[in-house]
Design an enzyme around this catalytic site. Structure first.
Site, PDB file in Angstrom:
ATOM      1  N   SER A 126       0.823  -1.217   0.000  1.00 11.65           N
ATOM      2  CA  SER A 126       0.000   0.000   0.000  1.00 11.65           C
ATOM      3  C   SER A 126       0.862   1.274   0.000  1.00 11.65           C
ATOM      4  O   SER A 126       1.591   1.510  -0.949  1.00 11.65           O
ATOM      5  CB  SER A 126      -0.960  -0.040   1.189  1.00 11.65           C
ATOM      6  OG  SER A 126      -1.848   1.037   1.142  1.00 11.65           O
TER       7      SER A 126
ATOM      8  N   ASP B 157      -6.245   1.996  -3.424  1.00 14.96           N
ATOM      9  CA  ASP B 157      -7.567   1.926  -2.795  1.00 14.96           C
ATOM     10  C   ASP B 157      -7.951   3.294  -2.232  1.00 14.96           C
ATOM     11  O   ASP B 157      -9.097   3.536  -1.896  1.00 14.96           O
ATOM     12  CB  ASP B 157      -7.662   0.817  -1.728  1.00 14.96           C
ATOM     13  CG  ASP B 157      -6.569   0.870  -0.686  1.00 14.96           C
ATOM     14  OD1 ASP B 157      -5.733   1.792  -0.725  1.00 14.96           O
ATOM     15  OD2 ASP B 157      -6.537  -0.040   0.168  1.00 14.96           O
TER      16      ASP B 157
HETATM   17 MG    MG Z   1      -3.807   1.440   0.195  1.00 10.92          MG
END
Ligand code: MG
Length: 454
Positions: free
Chosen positions: A100, A245
């Site tokens: 991430s 995301d």
């Molecule tokens: Mg992320």
């Protein structure tokens, strides 16, 4: 009650992450793949972000899956919400090799369940026990899995997002996309362009060394994006973290948009069209309650972590409630009509829809939001869980939520006291529309807990 957090040995709230070579090794990746294939039959989707270690670790995950008898659909490099969208209803699970927003020396793995949500705590604990006990179900030579490529399936995600909006909704709008050399370079520019926008890009080459900026989209890292928004006369700039995301924004004046403001503006747009519940963690700004009140909507709080938000949304819907939106105050927003996970590409598209509907500049909409100030403190405490319980007693008449720590509300001022999951400390946040009220409430809480600190 929403899903409560359960203790895991290896996985955190957002999967497992560590430094490549020491904590995140091919051996661990292989065992995670093998454990996942032991729990699930059928096929497992595997994807990765752009990190240099991603290819090697993805091979290890796939080896574990194949040798325990599941098939692999290799989706290659893609945003995690794209993997979740593609996988849902097509595969029995998914594994995304990503760290991430962490720096380039990190990597990790997130496990996705068959419904496209991140795997819940109980199932992750089961996976961990298979992994630690070595109880893998190794397949015989004639039962091992096979691999096929699913790289072409990425188009379905792009089409899925674009089809949610009227054709040409972005016509005449200039926008700038900064994927941070991550996988959104393959999706967000195409999504916005298909909505009709003229798209400029910065850091849009896939590169796991992250030469332009780090994967965390911080205000300091987004200077190039900010300059390009101003120089191109763009309506906004959008940047993603390493697995896309999350989406964060730069307004038309080149200013970084605080993520709680982003959440509030998009919530305002959604609630103006549809009434229902907004689900968010207890750490989110009160701004979201202001928006909900304006439209006769309500806010439902969960523990901190997007998985708790997504699962709570599904739980409420299953109980017959109308849930219109969810998300975190960090740019990770969830659209229940699309899918139950944070989705950066969908958020970028939603910003186009919001601006098209309002016919106002992003900067002026932001300036119209109520102003809140936030104080954050970290307090060392060996007895952190006991301290949280005592706070709940001391402020019992004002406690409004106990799903993760104690949330205390006093008019337009609120505080959250939470124990760290890993360190001997508690975190205190106090937010108010009046700085003096926030400072006074913060002092009152600090004074109240002082005698409890060893
Ligand atoms: Mg992320």
């Amino acid at each position: 009650m929403s899903d409560q957090k359960m203790s895991k040995r290896l996985f955190g709230t957002n999967g497992i992450r560590g430094i490549v070579g020491t904590e995140m090794t091919p051996d661990l990746a292989l065992r995670i793949g093998a454990a996942l294939a032991t729990m699930r039959r059928g096929s497992i989707a595997v994807g990765r972000d752009t990190r240099t270690s991603g290819e090697g670790l993805a091979h290890a995950v796939k080896a574990g899956i194949l040798m325990c008898g599941c098939d692999v659909i290799d989706l290659g490099i893609l945003p995690i919400p794209a993997l979740q969208y593609i996988q849902r209803g097509r595969c029995d699970a998914g594994a995304m090799v990503t760290a991430s927003h962490n720096p380039p020396q990190y990597n990790g793995i997130k496990i996705i369940d068959s419904d496209g949500t991140e795997m819940g705590d109980a199932e992750i604990i089961r996976l961990e026990s298979i992994l630690f006990d070595g109880g893998f179900s190794a397949a015989s030579w004639d039962q091992v899995g096979t691999e096929r490529s699913g790289a072409h399936l990425l188009d379905r995600y792009i089409e899925g997002v674009v089809s949610r909006f009227p054709a040409g909704i972005g016509d005449g709008m200039n926008v700038v996309v900064d994927p941070g050399s991550g996988p959104a370079a393959l999706t967000t520019p195409r999504i916005l362009s298909q909505l009709g926008c003229r798209v400029y890009t910065v850091n849009a080459q896939l590169d796991g060394r992250f030469p332009g900026r780090l994967p965390e989209p911080s205000p300091e890292g987004l200077k190039a994006l900010s300059e390009m928004v101003v120089s191109t006369g763009s309506a906004f700039g959008v940047a993603h973290d390493g697995d896309a995301d999350r989406a964060v924004f730069i307004d038309d004046q080149g200013r970084y948009v605080e993520e709680n403001h982003e959440f509030a503006l998009i919530a305002d747009h959604i609630c103006s069209q549809e009434k229902g519940i907004i689900v968010t963690p207890v750490s989110t700004s009160r701004l979201i309650e202001d928006v909900a009140e304006k439209y006769g909507c309500s806010v439902d709080y969960t523990p901190v972590g997007s998985i708790y938000v997504a699962r709570r949304m599904k739980e409420l819907i299953a109980a017959g409630e109308r849930v219109v939106f969810g998300g975190e105050g960090n740019g990770g927003l969830i659209y229940p009509g699309f899918q139950f996970c944070r989705d950066g590409g969908m958020t970028a598209a939603m910003m186009v829809a919001l601006l098209a509907a309002r016919r106002a500049d992003l900067s002026s909409m932001l300036d119209d939001l109520p102003a809140y100030c936030l104080i954050k403190e970290k307090i060392s405490a060996e007895n952190r869980h006991e301290l949280i319980e005592r706070c709940a007693d001391l402020f019992s008449s004002e406690v409004t939520d106990l799903s993760d720590g104690v949330r205390i509300s006093r008019g337009r001022t609120w505080a959250l006291i939470r124990a760290s999951g890993t360190e001997p400390l508690v975190r205190l946040m106090v937010e108010s529309d009046d700085i003096k009220a926030a400072e006074a409430f913060c002092r009152e809480i600090m004074d109240a807990i002082a005698p409890l600190l060893g």
